[in-house]
Motif scaffolding. Structure first.
Motif, PDB file in Angstrom:
ATOM      1  N   VAL A   1     -10.911  83.930  77.450  1.00  0.00           N
ATOM      2  CA  VAL A   1     -11.513  84.117  75.541  1.00  0.00           C
ATOM      3  C   VAL A   1     -10.561  84.256  75.624  1.00  0.00           C
ATOM      4  O   VAL A   1      -9.089  84.372  75.316  1.00  0.00           O
ATOM      5  N   ASP A   2     -10.610  84.016  73.702  1.00  0.00           N
ATOM      6  CA  ASP A   2     -10.005  83.953  72.404  1.00  0.00           C
ATOM      7  C   ASP A   2      -8.610  85.514  72.688  1.00  0.00           C
ATOM      8  O   ASP A   2      -9.135  86.608  73.481  1.00  0.00           O
ATOM      9  N   ALA A   3      -7.816  85.537  72.623  1.00  0.00           N
ATOM     10  CA  ALA A   3      -7.175  86.865  73.195  1.00  0.00           C
ATOM     11  C   ALA A   3      -6.926  87.314  71.766  1.00  0.00           C
ATOM     12  O   ALA A   3      -7.102  88.751  72.240  1.00  0.00           O
ATOM     13  N   ASP A   4      -7.256  87.384  70.490  1.00  0.00           N
ATOM     14  CA  ASP A   4      -7.645  88.086  70.269  1.00  0.00           C
ATOM     15  C   ASP A   4      -8.973  88.916  69.830  1.00  0.00           C
ATOM     16  O   ASP A   4      -8.842  90.253  70.239  1.00  0.00           O
ATOM     17  N   THR A   5      -9.767  88.256  69.865  1.00  0.00           N
ATOM     18  CA  THR A   5     -10.896  88.665  70.212  1.00  0.00           C
ATOM     19  C   THR A   5     -10.744  89.865  72.046  1.00  0.00           C
ATOM     20  O   THR A   5     -11.232  91.074  72.069  1.00  0.00           O
ATOM     21  N   PHE A   6     -10.221  89.066  72.748  1.00  0.00           N
ATOM     22  CA  PHE A   6     -10.322  90.030  73.609  1.00  0.00           C
ATOM     23  C   PHE A   6      -9.024  91.471  74.024  1.00  0.00           C
ATOM     24  O   PHE A   6     -10.015  92.178  74.095  1.00  0.00           O
ATOM     25  N   ASP A   7      -7.868  91.464  72.559  1.00  0.00           N
ATOM     26  CA  ASP A   7      -7.065  92.644  71.951  1.00  0.00           C
ATOM     27  C   ASP A   7      -8.486  93.333  71.592  1.00  0.00           C
ATOM     28  O   ASP A   7      -7.383  94.821  71.416  1.00  0.00           O
ATOM     29  N   ALA A   8      -8.974  93.310  70.419  1.00  0.00           N
ATOM     30  CA  ALA A   8      -9.901  93.697  69.477  1.00  0.00           C
ATOM     31  C   ALA A   8     -10.858  94.839  70.358  1.00  0.00           C
ATOM     32  O   ALA A   8     -11.458  95.818  70.670  1.00  0.00           O
TER      33      ALA A   8
ATOM     34  N   PRO B   1     -18.147  89.242  75.062  1.00  0.00           N
ATOM     35  CA  PRO B   1     -19.292  87.374  73.925  1.00  0.00           C
ATOM     36  C   PRO B   1     -17.923  86.820  73.347  1.00  0.00           C
ATOM     37  O   PRO B   1     -16.463  86.918  73.318  1.00  0.00           O
ATOM     38  N   GLY B   2     -18.532  85.330  74.517  1.00  0.00           N
ATOM     39  CA  GLY B   2     -17.206  84.304  73.591  1.00  0.00           C
ATOM     40  C   GLY B   2     -16.499  83.777  74.347  1.00  0.00           C
ATOM     41  O   GLY B   2     -15.903  83.477  74.741  1.00  0.00           O
ATOM     42  N   SER B   3     -17.041  85.161  76.078  1.00  0.00           N
ATOM     43  CA  SER B   3     -15.721  84.340  77.485  1.00  0.00           C
ATOM     44  C   SER B   3     -16.221  83.426  77.728  1.00  0.00           C
ATOM     45  O   SER B   3     -17.862  82.235  77.733  1.00  0.00           O
ATOM     46  N   GLU B   4     -16.014  82.737  78.685  1.00  0.00           N
ATOM     47  CA  GLU B   4     -15.569  81.470  79.776  1.00  0.00           C
ATOM     48  C   GLU B   4     -15.462  81.511  80.529  1.00  0.00           C
ATOM     49  O   GLU B   4     -14.588  82.289  81.500  1.00  0.00           O
ATOM     50  N   LEU B   5     -16.477  81.702  82.046  1.00  0.00           N
ATOM     51  CA  LEU B   5     -16.220  81.587  83.250  1.00  0.00           C
ATOM     52  C   LEU B   5     -15.442  80.051  83.882  1.00  0.00           C
ATOM     53  O   LEU B   5     -15.381  79.549  83.788  1.00  0.00           O
ATOM     54  N   ILE B   6     -14.161  80.926  84.650  1.00  0.00           N
ATOM     55  CA  ILE B   6     -13.726  80.042  85.805  1.00  0.00           C
ATOM     56  C   ILE B   6     -12.970  80.114  87.164  1.00  0.00           C
ATOM     57  O   ILE B   6     -13.193  79.368  87.343  1.00  0.00           O
TER      58      ILE B   6
END
Length: 431
Positions: free
Chosen positions: A268-275, A309-314
């Motif tokens: 996921v986007d780093a800023d989203t994860f940090d938040a 939210p906004g994550s992608e499964l890898i």
């Protein structure tokens, strides 16, 4: 989409034609074994020289256990298909995590390989061939080399599993370097594995955690993925969790990776994860005493990873067969590792694990014969070492040699390129 590829691959991976879904005999109960009587004098000691009863083993050699790194090889193939280096790093980081996922609930000890022992595996369905050799006995070092059947990757390394007993737990620190090369992109990645710990060795339910920092480095681009395998913590809130970031060469965060090594990984986007982390911390302030070791296996915080939210499964772990608990918690991949087909018998070297009698007896459920054979082959190894010490003869490894890892310049065991020539005439009689 990477997600679609992962889901399709998990559904469509085919095992060899005669898929093994069980072993010849189920595992033995270890309830009557007094582990304390064996280990009480070993607190704080390195365990590689301590003789363990065969009942504590699983019917695989450590060389075969290492081969389980390859269960999710599709992640390497996926890395090769993308033109973006960050997307490749996601796949390689997921592969590094998936390589230790087979440890989950595996409380049996693999057999210590004998000096000169080897193992090979060819999986056309997964697109690789693998070989490994026990290159040192004290300290125990296992070297391995795998290559894509389309010459699309090289995966190699050497592992020295340093085991220590701490009273309630056994800690395995897998020292050694792991390297992955992608010739198509002229890239090389290196990393080391986290520490594995088996709890409640003496009494209670055995459970496993992995912890420590893992840094996957792309030596061409300077990008790295810094992952933390989190220790369990109080109340089990952090059990099995993995999280970290992909960073560019100037250490700027490109994205975050999170999940559990027993289940799945997301990006996921780093800023989203940090938040999300900041919000999560506010909602559940933990006490600072989270380094205490729980007496019983903590219950995980829900059965699955909380998806941001906004994550992608890898990556998602391949499901284990329904009867896995009866057979040493093996995955389907692990159950196939000791298969000995008729057409292999004239091809395999005499040092291959599949021909090792103590492991074969244990797999068949004959614990007495397994114990007797284990003692016999270990005594044979001691006698060979004693005879060499009386002469000028030195042990020579067959398929690997010591050298410098070309990517991080550390000491390593390097493949000598001749195993698949099938010239096994001068190999030692180790069984």
């Amino acid at each position: 989409m990477v997600t679609n590829f992962i889901l399709e691959t998990c559904q469509n991976v085919k095992s060899p034609e005669d898929t093994t879904t069980s072993l010849p005999a189920p595992m033995f109960s270890r309830n009557d074994v007094s582990i304390w009587s064996i280990l009480k004098k070993c607190i704080g000691m390195e365990l590689s020289k301590i003789a363990m009863p065969v009942i504590l083993n699983e019917p695989l050699s450590f060389l075969q256990r290492l081969t389980e790194y390859m269960e999710h090889t599709y992640l390497i193939h996926q890395a090769n298909t993308t033109t973006d280096s960050m997307e490749r790093m996601k796949c390689v980081a997921a592969f590094a995590v998936s390589a230790v996922a087979s440890q989950w609930e595996r409380t049996g000890k693999p057999f210590n390989p004998l000096l000169g022992e080897t193992y090979e595996l060819i999986r056309e369905d997964l697109g690789f061939r693998w070989m490994s050799e026990q290159v040192s006995h004290h300290p125990p070092v296992s070297a391995f080399h795998a290559e894509g059947l389309q010459e699309d990757f090289l995966f190699h390394g050497s592992i020295y599993p340093k085991l220590k007993f701490w009273g309630k737990s056994v800690e395995a620190e897998p020292k050694g370097i792991i390297s992955l090369e992608l010739p198509k992109h002229n890239e090389a990645y290196t990393w080391t594995n986290p520490t594995c710990c088996v709890h409640n060795i003496i009494v209670g339910q055995l459970w496993i955690e992995q912890y420590g920092n893992v840094e996957v480095i792309n030596h061409k681009t300077g990008e790295r993925c810094s992952l933390i395998f989190k220790p369990c913590g109080l109340f089990g809130k952090e059990l099995h969790k993995v999280e970290g970031y992909i960073l560019d060469k100037s250490k700027k965060k490109l994205c975050a990776i999170y999940g559990k090594w027993t289940e799945c990984l997301y990006t996921v986007d780093a800023d989203t994860f940090d938040a999300h982390k900041k919000s999560d911390k506010k909602n559940s302030e933990e006490k600072k005493s989270n380094m205490q070791e729980p007496e019983e296996m903590p219950l995980p915080d829900g059965d699955t990873v909380q998806v941001i939210p906004g994550s992608e499964l890898i990556w998602r772990i391949a499901p284990r067969p329904d009867n896995s608990a009866e057979f040493y918690a093996f995955s389907t991949f692990a159950m196939q590792l000791n298969e000995l087909e008729e057409d292999m018998k004239g091809v395999l070297p005499p040092t291959d694990c599949r021909l090792r009698p103590d492991i074969r007896h244990m797999e068949k459920g004959d614990i007495d014969s397994a114990s007797a054979e284990k003692k016999r082959v270990e005594e044979k190894q001691r006698l060979s070492r004693k005879n060499r010490s009386k002469s000028t003869e030195e042990w020579k490894t067959r398929w690997f040699h010591q050298g410098t890892n070309p990517h991080n310049k550390a000491q390593d065991w390097l493949y000598s390129n001749s195993y698949w020539d099938r010239n096994y005439s001068l190999l030692p009689d180790i069984y």
